[in-house]
Motif scaffolding. Structure first.
Motif, PDB file in Angstrom:
ATOM      1  N   ARG A  12      -8.925   6.558 -12.149  1.00 18.02           N
ATOM      2  CA  ARG A  12      -7.926   7.567 -11.818  1.00 18.02           C
ATOM      3  C   ARG A  12      -6.566   6.919 -11.587  1.00 18.02           C
ATOM      4  O   ARG A  12      -6.491   5.743 -11.234  1.00 18.02           O
ATOM      5  CB  ARG A  12      -8.353   8.379 -10.596  1.00 18.02           C
ATOM      6  CG  ARG A  12      -8.296   7.644  -9.277  1.00 18.02           C
ATOM      7  CD  ARG A  12      -8.637   8.559  -8.111  1.00 18.02           C
ATOM      8  NE  ARG A  12     -10.066   8.579  -7.848  1.00 18.02           N
ATOM      9  CZ  ARG A  12     -10.656   9.463  -7.046  1.00 18.02           C
ATOM     10  NH1 ARG A  12      -9.950  10.391  -6.446  1.00 18.02           N
ATOM     11  NH2 ARG A  12     -11.964   9.417  -6.836  1.00 18.02           N
ATOM     12  N   PRO A  14      -3.541   5.693  -9.728  1.00 21.89           N
ATOM     13  CA  PRO A  14      -3.371   5.372  -8.308  1.00 21.89           C
ATOM     14  C   PRO A  14      -2.015   5.839  -7.761  1.00 21.89           C
ATOM     15  O   PRO A  14      -1.129   5.027  -7.474  1.00 21.89           O
ATOM     16  CB  PRO A  14      -3.497   3.847  -8.293  1.00 21.89           C
ATOM     17  CG  PRO A  14      -2.968   3.432  -9.623  1.00 21.89           C
ATOM     18  CD  PRO A  14      -3.371   4.515 -10.594  1.00 21.89           C
ATOM     19  N   TYR A  15      -1.876   7.142  -7.593  1.00 20.50           N
ATOM     20  CA  TYR A  15      -0.589   7.700  -7.175  1.00 20.50           C
ATOM     21  C   TYR A  15      -0.136   7.155  -5.826  1.00 20.50           C
ATOM     22  O   TYR A  15       1.056   6.898  -5.618  1.00 20.50           O
ATOM     23  CB  TYR A  15      -0.679   9.227  -7.110  1.00 20.50           C
ATOM     24  CG  TYR A  15      -0.881   9.899  -8.447  1.00 20.50           C
ATOM     25  CD1 TYR A  15       0.114   9.847  -9.424  1.00 20.50           C
ATOM     26  CD2 TYR A  15      -2.063  10.570  -8.750  1.00 20.50           C
ATOM     27  CE1 TYR A  15      -0.066  10.457 -10.666  1.00 20.50           C
ATOM     28  CE2 TYR A  15      -2.256  11.175  -9.979  1.00 20.50           C
ATOM     29  CZ  TYR A  15      -1.260  11.120 -10.928  1.00 20.50           C
ATOM     30  OH  TYR A  15      -1.440  11.717 -12.155  1.00 20.50           O
ATOM     31  N   VAL A  16      -1.073   6.991  -4.887  1.00 23.84           N
ATOM     32  CA  VAL A  16      -0.693   6.509  -3.559  1.00 23.84           C
ATOM     33  C   VAL A  16      -0.228   5.055  -3.635  1.00 23.84           C
ATOM     34  O   VAL A  16       0.775   4.680  -3.010  1.00 23.84           O
ATOM     35  CB  VAL A  16      -1.867   6.659  -2.573  1.00 23.84           C
ATOM     36  CG1 VAL A  16      -1.508   6.067  -1.214  1.00 23.84           C
ATOM     37  CG2 VAL A  16      -2.250   8.125  -2.417  1.00 23.84           C
ATOM     38  N   THR A  17      -0.936   4.245  -4.393  1.00 25.05           N
ATOM     39  CA  THR A  17      -0.528   2.847  -4.558  1.00 25.05           C
ATOM     40  C   THR A  17       0.866   2.763  -5.151  1.00 25.05           C
ATOM     41  O   THR A  17       1.727   2.011  -4.659  1.00 25.05           O
ATOM     42  CB  THR A  17      -1.528   2.106  -5.465  1.00 25.05           C
ATOM     43  OG1 THR A  17      -2.821   2.123  -4.852  1.00 25.05           O
ATOM     44  CG2 THR A  17      -1.100   0.661  -5.684  1.00 25.05           C
ATOM     45  N   ASP A  89      -5.249  -0.222  -6.614  1.00 27.05           N
ATOM     46  CA  ASP A  89      -5.723   0.863  -7.480  1.00 27.05           C
ATOM     47  C   ASP A  89      -7.236   1.022  -7.414  1.00 27.05           C
ATOM     48  O   ASP A  89      -7.760   2.146  -7.450  1.00 27.05           O
ATOM     49  CB  ASP A  89      -5.260   0.637  -8.924  1.00 27.05           C
ATOM     50  CG  ASP A  89      -5.841  -0.633  -9.539  1.00 27.05           C
ATOM     51  OD1 ASP A  89      -5.980  -1.631  -8.803  1.00 27.05           O
ATOM     52  OD2 ASP A  89      -6.144  -0.630 -10.746  1.00 27.05           O
ATOM     53  N   GLU A  92      -8.188   2.735  -4.114  1.00 29.07           N
ATOM     54  CA  GLU A  92      -7.823   4.149  -4.200  1.00 29.07           C
ATOM     55  C   GLU A  92      -8.779   4.896  -5.132  1.00 29.07           C
ATOM     56  O   GLU A  92      -9.110   6.065  -4.897  1.00 29.07           O
ATOM     57  CB  GLU A  92      -6.388   4.282  -4.705  1.00 29.07           C
ATOM     58  CG  GLU A  92      -5.857   5.694  -4.666  1.00 29.07           C
ATOM     59  CD  GLU A  92      -4.386   5.800  -5.011  1.00 29.07           C
ATOM     60  OE1 GLU A  92      -3.904   6.942  -5.205  1.00 29.07           O
ATOM     61  OE2 GLU A  92      -3.709   4.751  -5.084  1.00 29.07           O
ATOM     62  N   ASP A  93      -9.250   4.225  -6.171  1.00 31.50           N
ATOM     63  CA  ASP A  93     -10.198   4.819  -7.106  1.00 31.50           C
ATOM     64  C   ASP A  93     -11.498   5.192  -6.396  1.00 31.50           C
ATOM     65  O   ASP A  93     -12.070   6.255  -6.633  1.00 31.50           O
ATOM     66  CB  ASP A  93     -10.478   3.821  -8.231  1.00 31.50           C
ATOM     67  CG  ASP A  93     -11.066   4.483  -9.467  1.00 31.50           C
ATOM     68  OD1 ASP A  93     -10.915   5.705  -9.619  1.00 31.50           O
ATOM     69  OD2 ASP A  93     -11.685   3.768 -10.280  1.00 31.50           O
ATOM     70  N   GLY A  96     -10.398   7.651  -2.963  1.00 31.81           N
ATOM     71  CA  GLY A  96      -9.635   8.876  -3.187  1.00 31.81           C
ATOM     72  C   GLY A  96      -8.250   8.737  -2.568  1.00 31.81           C
ATOM     73  O   GLY A  96      -8.015   7.873  -1.720  1.00 31.81           O
ATOM     74  N   HIS A  97      -7.334   9.604  -2.975  1.00 32.64           N
ATOM     75  CA  HIS A  97      -5.933   9.456  -2.578  1.00 32.64           C
ATOM     76  C   HIS A  97      -5.729   9.598  -1.075  1.00 32.64           C
ATOM     77  O   HIS A  97      -5.062   8.765  -0.453  1.00 32.64           O
ATOM     78  CB  HIS A  97      -5.079  10.475  -3.324  1.00 32.64           C
ATOM     79  CG  HIS A  97      -5.228  10.428  -4.819  1.00 32.64           C
ATOM     80  ND1 HIS A  97      -5.079   9.262  -5.538  1.00 32.64           N
ATOM     81  CD2 HIS A  97      -5.534  11.395  -5.729  1.00 32.64           C
ATOM     82  CE1 HIS A  97      -5.276   9.520  -6.833  1.00 32.64           C
ATOM     83  NE2 HIS A  97      -5.552  10.798  -6.965  1.00 32.64           N
ATOM     84  N   THR A 101      -4.898   6.545   1.732  1.00 34.17           N
ATOM     85  CA  THR A 101      -3.690   6.568   2.565  1.00 34.17           C
ATOM     86  C   THR A 101      -4.042   6.263   4.017  1.00 34.17           C
ATOM     87  O   THR A 101      -3.395   5.450   4.683  1.00 34.17           O
ATOM     88  CB  THR A 101      -2.992   7.932   2.477  1.00 34.17           C
ATOM     89  OG1 THR A 101      -2.693   8.228   1.105  1.00 34.17           O
ATOM     90  CG2 THR A 101      -1.705   7.940   3.282  1.00 34.17           C
TER      91      THR A 101
END
Length: 249
Positions: A12, A14-17, A89, A92-93, A96-97, A101
């Protein structure tokens, strides 16, 4: 020596990263005009950095968070963001996001806690994301101990990329934090917050421990042999070295 990549692709985005990297970069750019002014930069670090003595007196709780997004210079920022980019990443994968966090912030809290415990009377401000990123490394060690990590060695004219299993590289790094923390426990003044690194690493490891158990714990390692449970990423260039130069006769 420092890692440049792993062979552990994430499924997925890694938007948060990416968001954390962007936030750290934005704060750095905001502070950039002050780095050439020692008085101004010191004032900012004292206000928003984590000062152990202030925290032990019950003040500056918010600096646990603000200090995690400040850096002492470009190399400090670049090194931290490289580690976050390589290892973040994958955590986070798995988490989850939202949980990632929380995990990142808890790791930063663990870093602050151990640094303050180690030197509660210090008035030197602590800044940097390395404590929280150390938590990412602790979690990575538990989930992917045998993932391949390419490490760049530069020794004078010797330059080479050498693959390491994650457990060796990460445990070596953690051991160095403990050793340097013990050697510098009586140090007065600035320097590297080794105990913060160790605290973040331990906090991240403990946070991920229940997740590892839910995934199977030792059975997960037995099934995957410690490797990521997906095909390893392949790169065109896996190692490099200074070319041999022969003299003409």
């Amino acid at each position: 020596m420092f890692p440049i990549r792993d062979h552990n692709p994430s499924l997925r985005t890694p938007y948060v990263t990416y968001g954390l990297i962007a936030a750290n970069l934005i704060v750095f750019l905001m502070m950039l005009p002050f780095y050439g002014n020692e008085a101004a930069s010191t004032r900012i670090f004292m206000q928003y950095g984590l000062v152990p003595l202030r925290l032990t007196n019950g003040a500056g709780i918010e600096t646990i968070l603000t200090s995690m997004f400040m850096h002492g210079g470009f190399l400090h920022l670049a090194g931290n963001m490289l580690f976050l980019y390589i290892f973040g990443d994958n955590l986070e994968d798995v988490l989850g996001h939202v949980k990632f966090t929380i995990f990142y912030l808890v790791s930063g809290l663990g870093a602050a806690f151990l640094q303050v415990i180690a030197d509660p009377g210090s008035v030197v401000p602590m800044v940097g994301a390395s404590g929280a990123i150390a938590g990412v490394m602790g979690g990575y060690l538990l989930l992917f101990p045998r993932a391949r990590v390419d490490v760049l060695f530069i020794i004078v004219v010797f330059v080479r990329v050498i693959p390491f299993p994650a457990w060796l590289m990460l445990l070596l790094w953690f051991g160095l934090q403990l050793l340097n923390g013990a050697l510098n426990i009586a140090q007065v003044g600035g320097g590297v917050a080794y105990w913060a690194h160790a605290g973040g690493f331990i906090a991240g490891f403990l946070f991920v421990l229940p997740v590892w158990n839910r995934l199977g714990g030792p059975k997960l390692w037995a099934r995957t042999d410690g490797h990521p449970d997906k095909p390893a990423a392949k790169y065109k260039v896996t190692n490099s070295s200074i070319p041999v130069v022969r003299r003409r006769k």
